[in-house]
Design a protein around this motif. Structure first.
Motif, short mmCIF file in Angstrom:
data_model
loop_
_atom_site.label_atom_id
_atom_site.label_comp_id
_atom_site.label_asym_id
_atom_site.label_seq_id
_atom_site.Cartn_x
_atom_site.Cartn_y
_atom_site.Cartn_z
N SER A 134 1.01 -1.17 -0.02
CA SER A 134 0.00 -0.02 -0.15
C SER A 134 0.80 1.31 0.08
O SER A 134 1.93 1.27 0.58
CB SER A 134 -0.85 -0.24 1.29
N ALA A 135 0.43 2.24 -0.40
CA ALA A 135 0.86 3.75 -0.66
C ALA A 135 1.08 4.23 0.83
O ALA A 135 0.41 3.75 1.81
CB ALA A 135 0.38 4.40 -1.45
N PRO A 136 2.07 5.01 1.08
CA PRO A 136 2.08 5.45 2.50
C PRO A 136 0.88 6.07 2.95
O PRO A 136 0.25 6.77 2.36
CB PRO A 136 3.36 6.31 2.47
N ASN A 137 0.62 5.78 4.40
CA ASN A 137 -0.52 6.47 4.90
C ASN A 137 -1.69 5.79 4.27
O ASN A 137 -2.95 6.55 4.52
CB ASN A 137 -0.61 8.00 4.76
N THR A 138 -1.62 4.68 3.51
CA THR A 138 -3.02 4.16 2.99
C THR A 138 -3.45 3.00 3.90
O THR A 138 -2.51 2.25 4.25
CB THR A 138 -2.72 3.83 1.29
N LYS A 139 -4.54 2.88 4.26
CA LYS A 139 -5.09 2.07 5.13
C LYS A 139 -5.82 0.92 4.42
O LYS A 139 -6.64 1.15 3.37
CB LYS A 139 -5.93 2.73 6.05
N THR A 140 -5.63 -0.22 4.79
CA THR A 140 -6.63 -1.43 4.13
C THR A 140 -7.85 -1.32 4.76
O THR A 140 -8.24 -0.55 5.65
CB THR A 140 -6.00 -3.12 4.62
N ILE A 141 -8.72 -2.15 4.15
CA ILE A 141 -10.21 -2.23 4.38
C ILE A 141 -10.13 -2.71 5.91
O ILE A 141 -11.12 -2.45 6.72
CB ILE A 141 -10.88 -3.05 3.50
N SER A 142 -9.26 -3.74 6.28
CA SER A 142 -9.41 -4.40 7.40
C SER A 142 -9.13 -3.24 8.66
O SER A 142 -9.65 -3.48 9.78
CB SER A 142 -8.45 -5.62 7.44
N GLN A 143 -8.11 -2.88 8.29
CA GLN A 143 -7.55 -1.53 9.29
C GLN A 143 -8.57 -0.47 9.51
O GLN A 143 -8.86 -0.23 10.46
CB GLN A 143 -6.43 -0.76 8.59
N LYS A 144 -9.42 -0.26 8.36
CA LYS A 144 -10.37 0.80 8.48
C LYS A 144 -11.44 0.23 9.31
O LYS A 144 -12.34 0.88 10.27
CB LYS A 144 -10.91 1.37 7.23
N VAL A 145 -11.95 -1.00 9.16
CA VAL A 145 -12.96 -1.78 9.97
C VAL A 145 -12.52 -1.84 11.43
O VAL A 145 -13.49 -1.61 12.28
CB VAL A 145 -13.14 -3.23 9.32
N ALA A 146 -11.39 -2.09 11.90
CA ALA A 146 -11.02 -2.36 13.18
C ALA A 146 -11.19 -0.90 13.71
O ALA A 146 -11.44 -0.80 14.90
CB ALA A 146 -9.49 -2.57 13.21
N ARG A 147 -10.72 0.19 13.17
CA ARG A 147 -10.63 1.50 13.44
C ARG A 147 -12.38 1.80 13.78
O ARG A 147 -12.60 2.30 14.78
CB ARG A 147 -10.16 2.72 12.68
N THR A 148 -13.02 1.61 12.65
CA THR A 148 -14.54 2.04 12.69
C THR A 148 -15.29 1.19 14.10
O THR A 148 -16.13 1.83 14.86
CB THR A 148 -15.08 1.73 11.50
N MET A 149 -14.94 -0.17 14.18
CA MET A 149 -15.58 -1.10 15.12
C MET A 149 -15.23 -0.68 16.50
O MET A 149 -15.80 -0.67 17.52
CB MET A 149 -15.51 -2.31 14.47
N PHE A 150 -13.87 -0.50 16.42
CA PHE A 150 -13.20 -0.74 17.87
C PHE A 150 -12.53 0.41 18.56
O PHE A 150 -12.11 0.72 19.89
CB PHE A 150 -12.48 -2.15 17.93
N LEU A 151 -12.07 1.40 17.93
CA LEU A 151 -11.17 2.27 18.08
C LEU A 151 -11.66 3.81 18.11
O LEU A 151 -12.87 3.86 17.27
CB LEU A 151 -9.86 2.28 17.31
N PHE A 152 -11.15 4.71 18.21
CA PHE A 152 -11.42 6.16 18.23
C PHE A 152 -10.79 6.70 16.87
O PHE A 152 -10.02 6.34 16.33
CB PHE A 152 -10.70 6.99 19.22
N PRO A 153 -11.30 7.79 16.40
CA PRO A 153 -10.98 8.35 15.21
C PRO A 153 -9.60 8.86 15.45
O PRO A 153 -9.30 9.56 16.88
CB PRO A 153 -11.85 9.85 14.99
N HIS A 154 -8.57 8.82 14.79
CA HIS A 154 -7.13 9.13 15.10
C HIS A 154 -6.36 9.77 14.09
O HIS A 154 -6.63 9.43 12.82
CB HIS A 154 -6.38 7.88 15.84
N ASN A 155 -5.28 10.28 14.29
CA ASN A 155 -4.42 10.78 13.29
C ASN A 155 -2.88 10.88 13.97
O ASN A 155 -2.15 12.11 13.90
CB ASN A 155 -4.83 12.21 12.55
#
Length: 208
Positions: free
Chosen positions: A90-111
């Protein structure tokens, strides 16, 4: 003094990781069988004012048009079917669908780097518990498509006043395109953002 401090720090780090893995495991087992009315991401976005969160219109993966699924996966994570939660391609700072789902379901928005680290750990663990079809189903139904608009079913209804099966080809491509910047543009203003416009043009060319 310094050595005992390092030992305590090491113990705390290990305990924190074990607790985090347990949290992700329990959360993944829950969403393996259940369709929650909201995600952690949604709660935070609403500032925990849960009365204002609109429950996503959950649509089973097999009922979502294949061309729309193909467009979203092709744009957001071409190696989705083969990676283990993250992709070194993946390109730098590009997230996979799995990473996005993990963030959406279990984590807080972050940067920040810590959030990205936890997101990657969660994605890899989640892939050990959930199959790819379920992860994609969660992505399609809980992703943010605008301010308090979650899931492709809600997005189709909000932006086009249509059932997802009645969307035109162009409408599907616009929905897939704006997923990159859902709070900045919508399907009617997709061409106001160069990244989103490029996504749309690419899809339009590839799926012509």
């Amino acid at each position: 003094m310094f050595v005992p401090f390092l030992k305590r720090l090491a113990v705390l780090t290990i305990v924190a990781h074990i607790s985090f893995f347990a949290y992700i495991a329990l959360g993944s087992l829950y969403v393996k069988w259940a369709n929650p009315s909201m995600s952690m991401f949604m709660c935070v976005r609403s500032h925990f004012d849960l009365n204002n969160v609109i429950t996503p219109k959950f649509i089973p993966k097999e009922s979502i048009p294949n061309d729309l699924q193909t467009a979203i996966v092709g744009l957001d994570d071409p190696s989705f079917k083969t990676h283990i939660g993250y992709s070194q391609k993946s390109a730098p700072n590009t997230k996979t669908i799995s990473q996005k789902v993990a963030r959406t379901m279990f984590l807080f928005p972050h940067n920040n780097n810590l959030g990205s680290y936890l997101e990657t750990l969660a994605a890899v663990e989640m892939e050990c518990i959930l199959d790819k079809n379920r992860i994609l189903e969660l992505y399609l139904n809980y992703s943010e498509w605008g301010d308090n608009i979650y899931g492709v079913g809600e997005a189709a209804d909000y932006y086009y006043k249509k059932d997802i099966h009645n969307l035109s080809r162009r409408q599907k491509l616009k929905l897939a395109s704006v997923l990159a910047k859902p709070l900045e543009v919508d399907p009617s203003t997709y061409d106001k953002n160069k990244i989103v416009e490029a996504r749309f043009n690419l899809l339009n060319k590839l799926m012509d």
